[in-house]
Design a protein around this motif. Structure first.
Motif, short mmCIF file in Angstrom:
data_model
loop_
_atom_site.label_atom_id
_atom_site.label_comp_id
_atom_site.label_asym_id
_atom_site.label_seq_id
_atom_site.Cartn_x
_atom_site.Cartn_y
_atom_site.Cartn_z
N ARG A 72 -22.39 -5.55 9.81
CA ARG A 72 -21.19 -5.25 10.61
C ARG A 72 -21.29 -5.87 12.00
O ARG A 72 -20.27 -6.20 12.62
CB ARG A 72 -21.01 -3.73 10.72
CG ARG A 72 -19.84 -3.30 11.58
CD ARG A 72 -18.53 -3.75 10.96
NE ARG A 72 -17.39 -3.39 11.78
CZ ARG A 72 -16.93 -4.13 12.79
NH1 ARG A 72 -17.52 -5.28 13.09
NH2 ARG A 72 -15.89 -3.74 13.48
N GLN B 114 -16.44 2.42 3.76
CA GLN B 114 -16.62 1.47 4.86
C GLN B 114 -16.00 0.11 4.56
O GLN B 114 -15.72 -0.65 5.48
CB GLN B 114 -18.12 1.27 5.14
CG GLN B 114 -18.81 2.50 5.69
CD GLN B 114 -20.28 2.26 5.97
OE1 GLN B 114 -20.66 1.17 6.40
NE2 GLN B 114 -21.10 3.26 5.72
N SER C 192 -19.69 6.82 0.62
CA SER C 192 -19.65 6.45 2.03
C SER C 192 -19.58 4.94 2.21
O SER C 192 -18.82 4.42 3.04
CB SER C 192 -20.88 7.02 2.74
OG SER C 192 -20.94 6.57 4.09
N GLU D 68 -27.45 1.53 4.06
CA GLU D 68 -26.72 1.80 5.30
C GLU D 68 -27.17 0.86 6.41
O GLU D 68 -26.35 0.38 7.19
CB GLU D 68 -26.93 3.26 5.71
CG GLU D 68 -26.27 4.28 4.82
CD GLU D 68 -24.76 4.31 5.00
OE1 GLU D 68 -24.27 3.74 5.98
OE2 GLU D 68 -24.06 4.91 4.15
N ARG E 26 -24.91 -1.80 8.36
CA ARG E 26 -24.78 -1.73 9.83
C ARG E 26 -25.13 -3.08 10.47
O ARG E 26 -24.42 -3.55 11.39
CB ARG E 26 -25.70 -0.64 10.38
CG ARG E 26 -25.57 -0.40 11.88
CD ARG E 26 -26.64 0.53 12.37
NE ARG E 26 -27.96 -0.07 12.23
CZ ARG E 26 -28.45 -0.96 13.10
NH1 ARG E 26 -27.74 -1.35 14.14
NH2 ARG E 26 -29.65 -1.46 12.91
#
Length: 783
Positions: A472, A544, A540, A465, A469
């Protein structure tokens, strides 16, 4: 055609023979024409009745011949007229040539008479040239004597950076040099010769200090321009003087170029070293001054965390320089210089080269992230080139990208590979820690809901994750690549995790007697819960990803969910193996004479099953329900397998009643243990517990004649039951005749239905032991 016509044609050909002697081509043409005519006549007049149309053909051919003669005459007439006109033109040209020749003869005579008169003026011309040279020498003597002192004075002014005064002196010296050269050039022209190399060398030697002054002044001038950013905040006067000098030089260059382009005979040659193009040099020096800030960067000082600091320092330095240029230097130059735009271009080109050099280094993921974030987000943000005060200027210049599209793709690929290496190492370490936790002499940790878990899913989930992140922050494309990479590594980890589970089970079975892994069962349940957490994390991450990223990867897309399912299946199998291992000591006592009387093993089996089901509550749903279903299935299968061993064969109707009643009681005990399974909404389509009452009813049946109907119902409900299973059930009853057995088995064979979709076989997992052959003496017959 008649014979007279052919004779006339022959006479005409003979008349044409003299012409053929003059023109040989005519003879060939006549022969070809005659042959064609004869061929045509032979085709047209092949029958006697065709001769009636001879007059018509003759009339048509005579008209055609007269038309051809008319066209030939008009063509020849036009040719003759053209030849006559050409002859007339030739006659007129000959008359004009005669007149021109006569005039040229007169001019030659006049020129020869005037040449004698010019010779008498040569002496006067020599005196005039000598007088002109002496006049030039006398008029330039004061200047010539002061050249040395002027050069020394100008050098002193240059050294003291009084640039405007030094440039004024230098312009005077150059003006004197140009005048002397022009006068000598004019004198040589009056003498009818070019300026000699000796005179040019003499003047150049006498004014040699002027060229050195130009170099010295230029050196000081460019030093001032290169330090303009520092001078602007202290004393911008030298920079203003430099700009004024540059403008003077540009004006001189234009004036001299215009004089050189004047009418022939009045244009002056360009002086040595012209044009100087100092304005272009001004912008070149400015760009070199900007690039000097980047050339001083060291490789070692910008590695690791220092790279982000270096880029931040570049940002603040460039913005500070741009503020100085806009607020101070822009007012020191003419508007046409557009100094801010020139500085933007220079800094952009230097940044482009510098970042290309940085990108070629062996960068880590953090360093690549710093470069990508700076290029894609900071450089064009309002804090830098997107500043409101620079928007207007940025619209006027075309800077292009700091890093090309190919370069960005390479950087992103390097970033993904670097992150992948780090993720792979961390996953390997996390798996090693997980394997060490399995050997601990204590229960696994529990979460706030009481489910078993270890640190593995937390580490993996947080790592993936966080990487998604961070990626991104650069862009969706890099995020998708990072997630794709994470899913690949997740799949690899789960494959290794499944292999570790298999090895963990083998090790436990080897050390079963030593009871080394006391919490083996607990860590199996924790592994299942870990897989559930990893599944949610994987789903999840997949959500994304943007939809357009599905076709961007040439490799086979990762399938971590399938790897998760395989790992969960393997862990569930190991859990069921442990349950079977715990049930094994009590299974031999089932369905025996002692069991029929006392019912002893069943409560123990229920306690083992209850303990396992209680432990299954430490597993996250839906795997908790799955384990309970598998435990229920395993219990029923082992129970029916014990029945198929024929440990108990009924000898009377009372024993059949007792056997059926005890089986129903066992079923009730199992149902009490498994009472919570139906309430959780995951009951299988075929409940295995419903098999025990059916078998009990089969054994309890009093009328053997109803067995065929009972077997039909049993086969309809459980289509995987075989003849061997039914035969064992008939043996357990002990009251079925041979004929009835044959009828029942024949009916089962004829009505064997196919397995419906979604049906899970239960009898397929239950093997019927082969019948034992009784020992027979060879002298007697076997019963």
């Amino acid at each position: 055609m008649s014979a007279s016509d052919l004779k006339n044609g022959g006479d005409e050909l003979e008349d044409a023979v003299p012409v053929a002697k003059v023109w040989p081509e005519v003879e060939r043409a006549e022969c070809l024409a005659r042959g064609a005519a004869l061929k045509w006549a032979s085709c047209v007049f092949c029958r006697p009745e065709h001769l009636e149309r001879l007059s018509q053909y003759r009339k048509r051919e005579s008209q055609r011949t007269s038309s051809i003669h008319t066209r030939l005459k008009s063509m020849v007439q036009s040719y003759l007229e053209g030849v006559g006109w050409g002859l007339q033109q030739l006659r007129e040209a000959r008359v004009e040539l005669r007149e021109v020749s006569h005039t040229l003869k007169k001019a030659g005579l006049e020129s020869s008479r005037n040449a004698e008169g010019v010779k008498s003026l040569e002496r006067l011309r020599e005196v005039f040239v000598s007088h002109r040279q002496l006049l030039a020498a006398v008029s330039n003597l004061p200047r010539l004597y002061s050249v040395r002192s002027m050069v020394l004075e100008t050098e002193r002014l240059v050294e003291s950076r009084r640039l405007l005064e030094a440039h004024a002196r230098l312009m005077d010296l150059e003006h004197w040099q140009d005048d002397i050269l022009w006068q000598l050039h004019g004198a040589a022209g009056m003498a009818g010769s070019a300026l000699s190399a000796e005179d040019q060398e003499l003047v150049a030697k006498y004014f040699s200090g002027v060229g050195q002054l130009v170099d010295a002044l230029g050196k000081e001038l460019w030093a001032v321009v290169s330090s303009a950013l520092a001078l602007a905040q202290q004393n911008p006067t030298p920079f203003v003087s430099a700009v004024r000098i540059v403008e003077r030089e540009e004006a001189l260059d234009r004036a001299l170029l215009e004089e050189r382009g004047g009418p022939r005979g009045t244009s002056r040659p360009l002086p040595p070293g012209r044009p100087r193009c100092w304005r272009a040099c001004f912008f070149q020096v400015l760009e070199e001054a900007v690039s000097a800030r980047f050339r001083s960067v060291s490789y070692l000082h910008t590695r690791g965390p220092g790279l982000a600091g270096h880029l931040s320092a570049l940002q603040h330095g460039i913005m500070a320089d741009l503020a100085t240029v806009r607020h101070l230097l822009e007012h020191c130059v003419p508007p046409r210089y557009r100094l801010t735009g020139a500085y933007l271009k220079a800094s952009h080109r230097c940044l482009h080269a510098h970042l290309a050099q940085v990108s070629s280094w062996d960068l880590e993921s953090g360093e690549i992230f710093a470069v990508l974030n700076w290029v894609l987000h900071i450089y064009n943000s309002p804090d830098m080139m997107g500043h409101p005060a620079l928007v207007t200027e940025m619209e006027k210049v075309e800077l292009g990208p700091l890093i090309s599209t190919e370069g960005l793709e390479q950087l992103q690929n390097k970033y993904v590979q670097s992150v992948r290496k780090s993720v792979s190492e961390w996953m390997h370490k996390a798996l090693q820690v997980e394997l060490q936790d399995w050997q601990r002499d204590q229960e696994p940790d529990t979460d706030h809901e009481g489910f078993y878990q270890t640190s593995l899913p937390t580490i993996i989930t947080q790592m993936l994750e966080e990487n998604a992140r961070v990626a991104r922050m650069i862009g969706e494309s890099l995020r998708d690549q990072t997630i794709q990479m994470g899913l690949y590594e997740m799949e690899n980890l789960l494959n290794r995790f499944r292999e570790a589970l298999v090895e963990f089970g083998k090790e436990h079975r080897r050390d079963l007697s030593n009871n080394k892994n006391k919490f083996y069962f607990h860590y199996l349940l924790a592994s299942i819960s870990n897989c559930i957490i990893l599944k949610k994390s994987t789903e999840s991450l997949q959500k994304q990803q943007s939809s357009r990223s599905a076709g961007q990867f040439s490799r086979t897309p990762p399938n971590p969910l399938a790897a998760l399912d395989r790992a969960v299946r393997r862990a569930c199998c190991l859990v069921m193996d442990q349950l079977l291992l715990d049930l094994q000591p009590f299974l031999p006592g089932l369905l025996t004479r002692s069991w029929l009387v006392q019912g002893d093993p069943t409560p123990k089996l229920c306690r083992v099953l209850e303990r396992h089901l209680e432990m299954h509550g430490r597993v996250r749903p839906p795997c908790r329900q799955r384990l309970q279903e598998e435990a229920q299935w395993l219990t029923v299968v082992e129970y029916v397998r014990a029945l198929m061993q024929k440990r108990l064969v009924c000898r009377s109707a009372e024993e059949r009643r007792q056997l059926a009643q005890q089986m129903v009681q066992d079923d009730q005990q199992f149902r009490e243990i498994l009472h919570g399974l139906e309430g959780e909404g995951s009951v299988p389509e075929v409940n295995p517990l419903s098999l025990l009452p059916v078998l009990a009813d089969f054994i309890r049946l009093k009328d053997p004649g109803m067995l065929t109907l009972e077997v039909s119902g049993l086969a309809a409900k459980y289509p995987d039951i075989s003849e061997e299973h039914v035969s064992v059930l008939l043996d357990i009853r002990g009251d079925v005749s041979r004929d009835m057995r044959g009828a029942v088995l024949d009916l089962l064979e004829q009505s064997a239905p196919p397995l419906p979709a979604g049906y899970r076989p239960i009898f397929t997992d239950i093997l019927v032991p082969p019948p034992t052959m009784a020992f027979c003496l060879p002298t007697t017959k076997c019963a």
